[in-house]
Design an enzyme around this catalytic site. Structure first.
Site, short mmCIF file in Angstrom:
data_model
loop_
_atom_site.label_atom_id
_atom_site.label_comp_id
_atom_site.label_asym_id
_atom_site.label_seq_id
_atom_site.Cartn_x
_atom_site.Cartn_y
_atom_site.Cartn_z
N HIS A 1 0.80 -1.22 -0.06
CA HIS A 1 0.21 -0.01 0.10
C HIS A 1 0.94 0.98 0.08
CE1 HIS A 1 -3.92 2.22 1.62
NE2 HIS A 1 -3.20 2.80 1.07
N HIS B 1 1.22 4.74 -2.64
CA HIS B 1 0.90 5.49 -3.89
C HIS B 1 2.08 6.11 -4.32
CE1 HIS B 1 -3.43 5.33 -2.83
NE2 HIS B 1 -2.80 5.39 -1.61
N HIS C 1 -9.50 0.47 -1.57
CA HIS C 1 -9.43 1.40 -0.08
C HIS C 1 -10.72 1.18 0.29
CE1 HIS C 1 -5.53 2.87 -1.67
NE2 HIS C 1 -5.54 3.66 -0.62
N GLU D 1 -11.23 3.29 5.62
CA GLU D 1 -10.26 4.46 6.04
C GLU D 1 -10.95 5.44 6.87
OE1 GLU D 1 -8.08 6.52 2.85
OE2 GLU D 1 -6.35 7.25 4.32
N ASP E 1 1.68 4.09 2.53
CA ASP E 1 0.81 4.92 2.05
C ASP E 1 1.17 6.12 1.11
OD1 ASP E 1 -1.95 5.43 1.25
OD2 ASP E 1 -2.51 6.31 3.24
N ASP E 2 1.62 7.25 1.83
CA ASP E 2 1.95 8.49 1.13
C ASP E 2 3.16 8.89 1.83
OD1 ASP E 2 -0.09 8.69 -1.08
OD2 ASP E 2 -1.18 8.70 0.93
N1 ADE Z 1 -4.59 8.53 -2.19
C1 ADE Z 1 -3.41 8.81 -1.85
N2 ADE Z 1 -3.41 8.47 -0.73
C2 ADE Z 1 -4.87 7.95 -0.30
C3 ADE Z 1 -5.29 7.51 0.94
N3 ADE Z 1 -4.87 7.52 2.13
N4 ADE Z 1 -6.80 7.23 0.84
C4 ADE Z 1 -7.35 7.49 -0.49
N5 ADE Z 1 -6.90 8.06 -1.34
C5 ADE Z 1 -5.56 8.13 -1.43
ZN ZN Z 2 -3.80 4.85 0.10
#
Ligand code: ADE
Ligand code: ZN
Length: 319
Positions: A18, A20, A196, A199, A277-278
């Site tokens: 996970h 991006h 996803h 969340e 994630d990011d």
């Molecule tokens: N795009 C990038 N990060 C995300 C996240 N945590 N939830 C949904 N979309 C995303």
């Molecule tokens: Zn994500």
């Protein structure tokens, strides 16, 4: 930092399931690309970019994240982005990376599909001796299903480069059922499916991702704990959940790392992995996520090994 813990985590073979790729865009590279592509940028320097990374929820992050992605234009830009991530992931002990990308974020700005696919492929090939990797194409759920179907058409020539489809962006108000046809088509093209869910959105979105989209892994899924019947199902079917602890803290899904439900999820017998994630936006890559979760939640080396083994067992491709 506890150096022993850091060394243990870095040498633990693991999969990242996970992440991006657009969320690995570090402010330094953002500035380099803005200069290279002569793009006007609303920030004066790297520090002012970092100062803007104070998020109140998912949407407040997405607004900045989509704006920043505008510096990515050419195959070379996408290759630089991918190389930077793969090098950090290999450093963190990742032996298999299954990475999300958001084609609509780029095609909507006039960047041809071939441009980013070519860039990704060249960097993946350059790192193939150090890290096995695959791409998951996400549909932006705030856009229409017709847009997702059009994206699938554009992806057709590159389908051998893609392992699965996913669903990301603003969750609440955009339920999985909106994309049932797009997922059906993707599966008929031989693609695997993840989504996803849970969340910020309710447990119902997890049920619907499984039942209406055929999702084989749930990304995040932390809100499953609100529904005991769902927890029972996820445990019985051993559905992988790709949890992202630092993201959950930064996007205020949980108040503090000490409150993260990861422990309760493990205790419930859920198939949980730890992911970033990011990472360029949330303060750390995968090893930082392992370390912060371990420190705040008192996870043992055995717990971390179980989580890393679970990540490898949850991957679609081999390490
Ligand atoms: N795009 C990038 N990060 C995300 C996240 N945590 N939830 C949904 N979309 C995303
Ligand atoms: Zn994500």
């Amino acid at each position: 930092m506890d150096d022993d813990l850091g060394a243990f985590i870095a040498t633990l073979p693991k999969a990242e399931l996970h992440v991006h790729i657009e969320g690995t865009l570090e402010p330094e590279l953002m500035f380099d690309l803005a200069t290279r592509n002569r793009i006007e940028f609303p920030y004066a320097d790297v520090d002012s970019v970092k100062k803007a990374y104070e998020f109140s929820n998912l949407q407040s992050f997405l607004d900045i994240y989509y704006q920043a992605a505008a510096v990515l234009r050419t195959a070379e830009d996408f290759a630089d982005l991918m190389s930077a991530y793969l090098s950090k992931a290999a450093r963190d002990g990742v032996t298999r990376a299954e990475m999300f990308f958001d084609p609509q974020t780029h095609t909507s700005r006039g960047v041809p599909f071939a441009e980013f696919m070519e860039g990704f492929a060249s960097a993946q090939a350059a790192y193939a001796d150090r890290i096995s990797s695959g791409l998951i194409m996400c549909f932006l759920r705030h856009l229409s299903e017709d847009d997702a179907l059009e994206t699938l058409d554009q992806a057709e020539p590159f389908v051998d480069q893609i392992i699965a489809v996913g669903l990301d962006s603003s969750e609440v108000g955009h339920p999985p059922e909106k994309f049932a046809r797009a997922y059906k088509k993707a599966r008929s093209m031989g693609l695997r499916a993840v989504a996803h869910a849970g969340e910020e959105g309710p447990p119902d979105y997890i049920w619907a991702s499984l039942d209406l989209l055929g999702a084989e892994r749930i990304d995040h899924g932390v809100r499953c704990l609100d529904d005991p019947n769902l927890v029972k199902r996820l445990a019985e079917e051993q559905v992988p959940l790709t949890v992202c602890p630092m993201s959950n803290v930064r996007l205020k899904v949980v108040d503090r790392m000490q409150d993260h439900p990861l422990i309760r999820m493990l205790e419930a017998g859920l198939k949980v992995s730890i992911n970033s994630d990011d990472p360029a936006y949330f303060g750390g890559y995968i090893a930082d996520n392992y370390r912060n979760a371990a420190t705040a939640l008192g996870l043992t080396h055995e717990d971390l090994k179980r989580i890393a083994d679970t990540s490898l067992a949850s991957a679609f491709g081999a390490a």
